[in-house]
Design a protein around this motif. Structure first.
Motif, PDB file in Angstrom:
ATOM      1  N   GLU A   1      37.991   6.067 -49.703  1.00  0.00           N
ATOM      2  CA  GLU A   1      38.456   7.200 -48.980  1.00  0.00           C
ATOM      3  C   GLU A   1      38.386   5.698 -47.566  1.00  0.00           C
ATOM      4  OE1 GLU A   1      36.005  10.268 -47.413  1.00  0.00           O
ATOM      5  OE2 GLU A   1      37.204  11.659 -49.165  1.00  0.00           O
ATOM      6  N   PRO A   2      39.075   4.744 -47.656  1.00  0.00           N
ATOM      7  CA  PRO A   2      39.519   3.557 -46.709  1.00  0.00           C
ATOM      8  C   PRO A   2      39.732   3.939 -45.316  1.00  0.00           C
ATOM      9  CG  PRO A   2      40.843   3.051 -48.364  1.00  0.00           C
ATOM     10  CD  PRO A   2      39.904   4.038 -48.390  1.00  0.00           C
ATOM     11  N   TRP A   3      40.857   4.529 -44.940  1.00  0.00           N
ATOM     12  CA  TRP A   3      41.440   5.365 -44.372  1.00  0.00           C
ATOM     13  C   TRP A   3      40.394   6.034 -42.795  1.00  0.00           C
ATOM     14  CZ3 TRP A   3      40.552  10.858 -44.394  1.00  0.00           C
ATOM     15  CH2 TRP A   3      40.547  11.057 -45.899  1.00  0.00           C
ATOM     16  N   MET A   4      38.636   6.384 -43.213  1.00  0.00           N
ATOM     17  CA  MET A   4      38.211   7.162 -42.321  1.00  0.00           C
ATOM     18  C   MET A   4      37.294   5.632 -41.658  1.00  0.00           C
ATOM     19  SD  MET A   4      38.287  10.224 -42.865  1.00  0.00           S
ATOM     20  CE  MET A   4      36.315  10.289 -42.633  1.00  0.00           C
TER      21      MET A   4
ATOM     22  N   GLU B   1      54.236   5.785 -38.603  1.00  0.00           N
ATOM     23  CA  GLU B   1      52.706   6.548 -39.706  1.00  0.00           C
ATOM     24  C   GLU B   1      51.622   5.967 -38.674  1.00  0.00           C
ATOM     25  OE1 GLU B   1      50.362   4.186 -42.812  1.00  0.00           O
ATOM     26  OE2 GLU B   1      51.848   5.138 -43.545  1.00  0.00           O
TER      27      GLU B   1
ATOM     28  N   GLU C   1      45.584  14.143 -38.915  1.00  0.00           N
ATOM     29  CA  GLU C   1      45.656  12.815 -40.204  1.00  0.00           C
ATOM     30  C   GLU C   1      45.518  11.232 -39.868  1.00  0.00           C
ATOM     31  OE1 GLU C   1      44.814  12.860 -43.510  1.00  0.00           O
ATOM     32  OE2 GLU C   1      45.854  15.275 -43.831  1.00  0.00           O
ATOM     33  N   LEU C   2      44.447  11.612 -41.549  1.00  0.00           N
ATOM     34  CA  LEU C   2      44.434   9.319 -41.319  1.00  0.00           C
ATOM     35  C   LEU C   2      44.504   9.181 -42.508  1.00  0.00           C
ATOM     36  CD1 LEU C   2      40.466   9.505 -39.671  1.00  0.00           C
ATOM     37  CD2 LEU C   2      42.440   9.089 -38.259  1.00  0.00           C
ATOM     38  N   ASP C   3      44.808  10.196 -43.492  1.00  0.00           N
ATOM     39  CA  ASP C   3      45.221   9.273 -44.944  1.00  0.00           C
ATOM     40  C   ASP C   3      46.368   9.282 -44.627  1.00  0.00           C
ATOM     41  OD1 ASP C   3      45.564   8.949 -47.740  1.00  0.00           O
ATOM     42  OD2 ASP C   3      45.072  11.072 -48.253  1.00  0.00           O
ATOM     43  N   PRO C   4      47.067   7.794 -45.555  1.00  0.00           N
ATOM     44  CA  PRO C   4      48.250   7.827 -45.155  1.00  0.00           C
ATOM     45  C   PRO C   4      49.159   8.664 -46.019  1.00  0.00           C
ATOM     46  CG  PRO C   4      47.360   5.825 -45.699  1.00  0.00           C
ATOM     47  CD  PRO C   4      46.052   7.157 -45.426  1.00  0.00           C
TER      48      PRO C   4
ATOM     49  N   ARG D   1      48.122   7.481 -36.544  1.00  0.00           N
ATOM     50  CA  ARG D   1      47.447   7.651 -36.870  1.00  0.00           C
ATOM     51  C   ARG D   1      46.074   7.302 -35.786  1.00  0.00           C
ATOM     52  NH1 ARG D   1      47.188   4.501 -40.125  1.00  0.00           N
ATOM     53  NH2 ARG D   1      47.610   1.811 -39.465  1.00  0.00           N
ATOM     54  N   GLU D   2      46.544   6.761 -34.393  1.00  0.00           N
ATOM     55  CA  GLU D   2      46.371   6.771 -33.424  1.00  0.00           C
ATOM     56  C   GLU D   2      45.547   7.905 -32.351  1.00  0.00           C
ATOM     57  OE1 GLU D   2      48.722   3.713 -31.336  1.00  0.00           O
ATOM     58  OE2 GLU D   2      47.621   2.045 -32.562  1.00  0.00           O
TER      59      GLU D   2
ATOM     60  N   GLY E   1      34.678   5.170 -45.331  1.00  0.00           N
ATOM     61  CA  GLY E   1      35.337   3.994 -45.525  1.00  0.00           C
ATOM     62  C   GLY E   1      35.586   3.246 -46.670  1.00  0.00           C
TER      63      GLY E   1
END
Length: 833
Positions: free
Chosen positions: A523-526, A406, A384-387, A410-411, A519
């Protein structure tokens, strides 16, 4: 001439389903039945009361089918699955909507008295005159009755009622295929029979408790013809008394459309096929006004998918699919002024290219993507990348030190996604030699046309994007997102795995857009994935350059001459016909089976030497074996005919292919059984001389376990169930069927009627003007005349056929319900004064 009925059923989603598990949720899946025969099963959606399936099932049905039913069940790893409810649609309800049904339908409860199946063989005779007049009801036999006992069989007997009197037959123990051969006689009253009714009911006798209902048929006596009336009759349920539960069981969203057609002998369609292929074979002529141009102009959005599928299948049979794509894409390029919008819409050219890739490139897709997709399903890593969607407690799957932060999630997710994406890209860019040559030639022609249309240097990217838009955005990315719909997996992904596939599909779409960065926008988390995507664009460009580098002319196979492709493979336990007398422990041997378009072959291990095979063209029946025939359930039989005409039966037992512990085996084994059953029926759908009947048991201890007959050579007691065939992208089918469908689209569109079926009336002259349009109208008129001639021939009165007449069910005389708990008079043959 053949009468066909195509049913397209899309099981879309459910909502507000009741919770069947202790967790407060359910694991729903759907079973599709046609006339009480299971024809398909959806995947299971785990832990959801609002599941989304999105599965489309195309069925080739017998014209006389009666009903379609979709059951929603909750899958349980231990014990039987829970039935949630069902949606039933009659033939009349479906055919009353020419454009199809697309709506939410409330689930109804499943009542045992409504769940009947099978047929009864009767002979009825009502004398026209005489004193006294005696009605003779000859109960001969029944077949395919519902199993009501734990052994998988029933103890059926017949109860016949007429004019206030009731007689019963003997009980036949432990069979779904009873044979009574008993005659029951009733003395009829004087005068007109009026609304007198003959009721024949079948019941399962139980030594303890109430008898179980198996089905019934009813006849108005005044409708019976003088002389004997003999035939097989479908068993019907009691009239439904179920109240509307007002959506308490939830609802199911379905899209169902029925297309019934009469397919003429193939030579009638040759003029239409010649007109459709003329612009391809004679490209120098003016393309405007041709049959292909008219078809493109009159095809609306809702029917474009079907027209594209039929066109591709028809032109593949003619060996002209690649020139067809060149023609359609050239016409779209001529209409396009902005290269950024090229092939973005769902035009006929885009849909045809999409269907062509599925029909020709599915084995290639499996070879490239299946290893990575299988690994993603097996590893079940949390990604999962979306906080806003991170579940930090799930970090325990990654680390034994408790929940992760978190940043750590993400890593870890980035590393996993980079690994999966890198493997997918490596498999794609190294697959040039694996890509089917017809696909490569089609892409080569497409690039050449794009370069001619947009030759300036500023449009250099268009020549790459025109190919990557199809290959990545319409082929690789959708297959990664929904592997089951492309045959990469046999189940939908669980929510966690589905999320991983969604993120990978987004990344592949970015690669297909040649570097459109992730991103941006919502969807900046992409954005962290851009470090992997941007360097890969150079490799993708080199891959596309190599893909379209085809030297010399490539012969395109015509007709059904396709390489042997694997339809399904996996472990099965097999037993030959002569081995059924042995103990099951010794009779069944585990082997690895591979079903291709040519043969069903088996070996000891997946890559081992082939020990034996059954040519597909020799298979005469593929049927499920009755539960209780062997110690283990989930057995099917393959009946094949050798060169001398002898029939040989091979029994195949399905078990969970993953080798999981026993508690999860029953649902997985049942799913495996259905998948093998329908894969084999799909492979043999074009076979001739299929058996009309078969034995769903085995010959053991000097008798058949199903019908108890003592002779091995006796004809099958059960009707074969191969009349319903699942449609498939790779199945070219009969060119006449595709041509009839295109004729229906042209005829309806030009006459202003609903698309998809032939309608009467002259075609409108506006869209088919000029010499080519006149020829098209003439061809359509000739097909109209041919259809009318065959319709008149079918209307010629003929003696009624004996199998499967459907009796009328009166509403004024329903049978009483007070006698189902006990048997009435003693069984036997008698006459009531």
């Amino acid at each position: 001439m053949a009468k066909t009925a195509w049913l397209r059923c899309r099981v879309l989603e459910g909502k507000d389903l009741p919770a069947k598990d202790l967790s407060g949720s359910s694991d729903p899946y759907c079973v599709v039945k046609v006339d009480n025969e299971v024809v398909a099963r959806t995947a299971t959606v785990w832990k959801s009361l609002n599941p989304f399936w999105g599965e489309e099932i195309t069925l080739l049905l017998p014209r006389g089918f009666h009903s379609l039913a979709i059951y929603v069940l909750d899958e349980d790893t231990i014990g039987q699955d829970d039935v949630i409810g069902k949606v039933s649609l009659s033939h009349q309800q479906i055919s009353a909507e020419p454009r199809g049904i697309d709506s939410w339908l409330s689930l109804a409860p499943v009542s045992p008295d409504q769940e009947v199946q099978g047929e009864i063989h009767l002979e009825l005779q009502v004398p026209e005159r005489g004193h006294p007049r005696v009605l003779r009801c000859h109960l001969i036999e029944a077949r395919d009755l519902a199993p009501r006992d734990a052994s998988g069989t029933s103890d059926p007997f017949g109860r016949v009622s007429c004019c206030g009197h009731t007689l019963e037959t003997a009980v036949v123990k432990k069979t779904r295929f009873p044979r009574w051969d008993e005659v029951l006689e009733f003395e009829l009253p004087e005068g007109e029979l009026g609304e007198a009714v003959l009721s024949v009911e079948l019941w399962d006798w139980d030594i303890v408790g109430k008898n179980d209902f198996l089905g019934r048929v009813e006849f108005f006596l005044d409708t019976l013809c003088p002389g004997p009336t003999r035939g097989w009759f479908h068993l019907l349920p009691f009239p439904s008394t179920t109240e509307d539960h007002g959506g308490q069981l939830g609802a199911l969203r379905l899209a169902v459309r029925l297309l019934e057609d009469t397919v003429l002998p193939s030579h009638h369609y040759q003029p239409l096929i010649q007109l459709l292929t003329e612009p391809i074979l004679c490209p120098a002529q003016n393309p405007e006004g041709t049959a292909l141009a008219v078809l493109e102009e009159v095809t609306s959005g809702e029917s474009r998918q079907d027209v594209a599928t039929k066109l591709v299948k028809l032109f593949l049979c003619q060996g002209l699919a690649v020139p067809l794509l060149d023609y359609l894409t050239s016409r779209e390029l001529a209409r396009t002024t902005d290269p950024n919008t090229l092939f973005r819409s769902n035009s006929l050219a885009s849909k045809s290219m999409e269907q062509f890739m599925k029909a020709v490139g599915l084995p290639y897709l499996h070879e490239v993507l299946k290893p990575v997709v299988n690994r993603i399903f097996e590893e079940k890593k949390y990604v999962e990348l979306d906080p806003g969607k991170m579940e930090l407690s799930r970090g325990r799957r990654i680390s034994l030190k408790g929940s992760l932060s978190e940043v750590q999630v993400r890593e870890s997710s980035l590393e996993l996604l980079k690994g999966y994406l890198g493997d997918i890209l490596d498999a794609i860019v190294s697959s040039v030699d694996k890509c089917p040559l017809p696909m490569r030639v089609a892409f080569q022609q497409l690039r050449r046309r794009v370069e001619q249309r947009f030759p300036s240097a500023q449009h250099e990217e268009v020549r790459y994007f025109s190919i990557s838009g199809f290959l990545f955005l319409r082929f690789f990315a959708p297959a990664v997102l929904t592997p089951k719909l492309f045959g990469l997996r046999e189940q939908h992904a669980e929510p966690g795995t589905g999320r991983t596939l969604l993120l990978l599909a987004k990344a592949l779409q970015s690669i297909g857009n040649l570097g459109l960065q992730l991103g941006q926008g919502k969807e900046p988390w992409m954005a962290p994935l851009n470090a992997v995507l941007l360097p890969s664009v150079t490799r993708v460009r080199a891959f596309l350059d190599a893909l379209v580098t085809v030297v010399g002319e490539v012969p395109v196979p015509q007709g059904h001459c396709q390489p042997s492709a694997t339809i399904k493979e996996g472990p099965l336990h097999t037993c030959p016909e002569l081995g059924v007398a042995l103990l099951p422990r010794f009779a069944f041997k585990k082997r690895h089976f591979r079903l291709s378009t040519q043969a069903l072959a088996y070996a000891k291990v997946p890559q081992g030497q082939v020990l034996g095979s059954i040519p597909v063209e020799q298979i005469r029946a593929v049927e499920q074996v009755d539960r209780g025939t062997f110690q283990h359930p989930h057995v099917l039989q393959v009946v094949a005919q050798d060169g001398t005409g002898q029939l040989h039966t091979t029994y195949l037992q399905c078990k969970c292919p993953r080798g999981c512990p026993r508690p999860c085996c029953p649902p997985q084994s049942a799913l495996e059984l259905w998948q093998w059953l329908w894969a084999l029926r799909q492979a043999t759908s074009a076979n001739r001389d299929m058996l009309p009947t078969c034995h769903p048991g085995t010959f053991r201890a000097s008798r058949w376990t199903c019908c108890l007959q003592p002779t091995r050579a006796v004809p099958g007691c059960s009707r074969a169930h191969g009349a319903v065939v699942l449609g498939d992208w790779s199945d070219l089918g009969d060119p006449a069927v595709a041509a009839q469908s295109l004729y229906g689209h042209l005829r309806a569109a030009l006459a202003g009627g609903p698309e998809g079926g032939a309608v009467a009336g002259p075609p409108c002259p506006g869209q088919a003007a000029g010499p080519a349009g006149d020829r098209l109208q003439e061809v359509l008129r000739d097909l109209d005349i041919a259809h009318d001639a065959f319709a008149r021939r079918d209307e010629t009165p003929e003696p009624p056929p004996s199998p499967l007449p459907v009796p009328s069910v009166p509403t004024s005389a329903q049978p009483g319900r007070g006698t189902e708990g006990t048997r009435g008079q003693q069984p036997g043959t008698g006459c009531i004064p």
